[in-house]
Design an enzyme around this catalytic site. Structure first.
Site, PDB file in Angstrom:
ATOM      1  N   SER A 222       0.877  -1.255  -0.169  1.00  0.00           N
ATOM      2  CA  SER A 222      -0.087  -0.192  -0.230  1.00  0.00           C
ATOM      3  C   SER A 222       0.902   0.803  -0.366  1.00  0.00           C
ATOM      4  O   SER A 222       1.560   1.119  -1.453  1.00  0.00           O
ATOM      5  CB  SER A 222      -0.875   0.084   0.915  1.00  0.00           C
ATOM      6  N   ASP A 465      -8.595  -5.845  -5.970  1.00  0.00           N
ATOM      7  CA  ASP A 465      -8.702  -4.277  -5.436  1.00  0.00           C
ATOM      8  C   ASP A 465      -8.935  -3.226  -5.452  1.00  0.00           C
ATOM      9  O   ASP A 465      -8.020  -2.745  -6.774  1.00  0.00           O
ATOM     10  CB  ASP A 465      -6.771  -4.554  -4.975  1.00  0.00           C
ATOM     11  N   HIS A 490      -6.276  -6.475  -2.285  1.00  0.00           N
ATOM     12  CA  HIS A 490      -5.495  -5.315  -1.857  1.00  0.00           C
ATOM     13  C   HIS A 490      -4.363  -6.083  -0.500  1.00  0.00           C
ATOM     14  O   HIS A 490      -4.288  -6.546   0.983  1.00  0.00           O
ATOM     15  CB  HIS A 490      -5.891  -4.448  -0.640  1.00  0.00           C
TER      16      HIS A 490
END
Length: 562
Positions: A222, A465, A490
């Site tokens: 991320s 995601d 994710h």
């Protein structure tokens, strides 16, 4: 009736700025005046003016690990089935420079930056065993980087996790209160300073371990994934490769970012799971507004959805559903449970004759079993929320929104930079720099940038995601590669492997491991034990051809590039 509904819709946009600021779902509204802690008033000057600012365009949580029970099930299952080095971390602190890019006296102030080391599997400096470095994001680093732990034994790798400045225990100015006092103290919280921190820690660590011959591979998910890819671009002499998982490096600048990517993908996840489920959710927003506009309507909704405290506005319920239920479930739609499927099964399987809101409530209960649901106002921000609020108000401006006519199951809420800037001015007296990330790290014409300047980066993305819309999804070159999975979510590849992981996830990780092996083999093939240098094809070509356009290529020029 129509006028009351429109009024409710107008009012709810005032609070959607919280989601845009923090990139977190389900952030509860803050109660003001009567329940505002002194800390919030002192730490965030101008906070009370916030009530007069409306910023449309909410965005979801940007984090490697979800907050749903699915993630905890994965970790618990891992601990029950493996004896890998989960508990073998030692905590250290590095005396870090406050400001790497200025030479004013205050720039030389220091703080203690936390990092963790797992020595269990390391083959040692004498063998040139690799160092795997997990770059912390917008939270403390106590969570375990599962992918690294699972694969350290076969690489004989040292595992290092470095905490991001201003998070966890790595706080300047002596305390969190002082560090977050105002924009002057928060001004040292940015991605460039964080990358320089990582560089200093890695250089110091290799020196202390006499591990100059050990290749360094960085990992992140991320925001941490963005940092990993940027670290390889900015510090190629320190790190030999980077795995950037679910890193939306292209989600900056409203002129280049995907317009409705995030919410379109959330909607697509639900539509592909169940058309009936998708339709029920799409219809629910107007039903909520209609009931809320009636006398005792909010009380009816509060009872229906078992809120811990009475709803003050319909937007409290709608925000909770959109961010904490639908966005979170899609973003972290991981096996073995697949939360989107769990929610849709409950919506579809509600008793015959159930109305729309009864079906929605069934989905909420299936996803998150609680005695009551906290949807109302909150009196404080978490550590992550405080830090990320500043980062969004400075450089991390991700224009995620949902406009009229876009193909999603959500009410329109377009990103509005003007209103975002007004909020940040009110709160910090600063204006966001929406173009800075692209100027600093590249993004416009990303293929050309990465083809010219980059090597040894893996961009991994699961196409379910919602943040994958801002990811690198195609190979850029032979050494800057994209690995995608149709059913991935994710940062799923960074989690611990389980025996029942689907084959596509196993293959994704295997592909990543093979590339990392090649990087390490390539690195180890260059320096020889007797101190001489083995020439790569590029070295050999340069040595035999001498000058090229007036430039003489020395062998050492390419040592850590190819």
């Amino acid at each position: 009736m129509a006028r009351e509904v429109e009024k409710l819709r107008a009012e709810e946009s005032c609070w959607s700025t919280v989601h845009q600021m923090l990139l977190l779902p389900g952030i509860r509204r803050m109660k003001l005046l009567d329940k505002m802690p002194v800390k919030m008033v002192t730490v965030f000057p101008g906070f009370l003016q916030f009530i007069s600012i409306c910023v449309a365009g909410g965005t979801p949580r940007l984090s490697a690990i979800g907050r749903t029970h699915t993630e905890y099930i994965r970790v618990s299952s891992y601990l029950a089935t493996t004896s890998s080095g989960y508990y073998y971390y030692e905590e250290f602190f590095y005396t870090q420079t406050l400001d790497h890019f200025n030479y004013r006296p205050e720039s030389y102030e220091t703080f203690q930056q936390k990092y963790l080391i797992n020595f269990k599997n390391w083959g040692g400096a004498d063998d040139g065993a690799p160092i795997f470095v997990y770059l912390g994001g917008e939270s403390e680093i106590d969570e375990d980087p599962g992918f690294l732990c699972d694969n350290a034994p076969q690489f004989k790798a040292l595992i290092v996790s470095i905490e991001h400045r201003y998070y966890g225990k790595s706080v300047p100015f002596g305390s969190r209160k002082e560090a977050f006092r105002n924009a002057s103290t928060l001004g040292y919280l940015n991605s460039a300073q964080a990358l320089a921190d990582y560089a200093e820690v890695i250089i110091s660590l290799k020196k202390n371990l006499s591990a100059d011959s050990s290749p360094v591979i960085v990992f992140g998910g991320s925001y941490g994934g963005m940092l990993a890819s940027w670290f390889r671009l900015k510090y190629p002499h320190i790190v030999h490769g980077a795995l950037a998982s679910s890193a939306p490096v292209l989600y900056f600048d409203n002129n280049f970012a995907p317009k409705s990517g995030y919410w379109s993908i959330v909607s697509k996840d639900y539509l592909e799971t169940s058309k009936f489920c998708y339709d029920v959710i799409t219809q629910s927003w107007s039903v909520i507004d209609s009931i809320a506009s009636k006398e005792n309507g909010l009380a009816i909704l509060s009872q229906k959805f078992k809120t811990c405290s009475p709803l003050n506005k319909s937007s409290e319920l709608k925000d909770y559903l959109q961010y904490s239920i639908y966005a979170e479930s899609a973003q972290y739609n991981a096996p073995p449970e697949y939360p989107v499927t769990v929610i849709c099964n409950a919506i579809v399987g509600a008793p015959k004759g159930s109305d729309i809101l009864s079906r929605i409530q069934s989905g909420v209960a299936a996803f998150s079993k609680q005695m009551c649901y906290e949807m109302g106002e909150s009196t404080r921000l978490s550590e992550t929320e405080e830090g990320w609020l500043w980062q969004v108000c400075s450089e991390m401006v991700m224009p995620i929104g949902d406009g009229e006519g876009w193909d999603t199951m959500f009410p329109a809420s377009p990103f509005d930079l003007k209103n975002l800037s007004s909020f940040c001015q009110s709160w910090y007296n600063v204006t966001p720099r929406p173009h800075w990330i692209l100027n600093e790290y590249g993004g416009k014409g990303i293929k050309s940038v990465l083809q010219t300047f980059a090597s040894n980066i893996i961009y991994s993305n699961g196409l379910r995601d919602p943040f994958s819309g801002g990811g690198v999804l195609e190979n850029i070159s032979d050494t800057v590669v994209a690995i995608t999975t149709d059913n991935g979510s994710h940062c799923l590849d960074l989690l611990h492997e389980l025996k029942d992981d689907p084959k596509w996830l196993v293959k994704q990780r295997e592909a990543e491991i093979e590339i990392i092996k090649r990087w390490i083999e390539e690195y180890n093939a260059l320096p020889l034990r007797n101190g001489t240098t083995k020439l790569s094809k590029a070295h050999d070509w340069a040595r035999h051809h001498g000058r090229l356009n007036g430039i003489f290529f020395l062998p050492t020029v390419f040592l850590h590039v190819f």
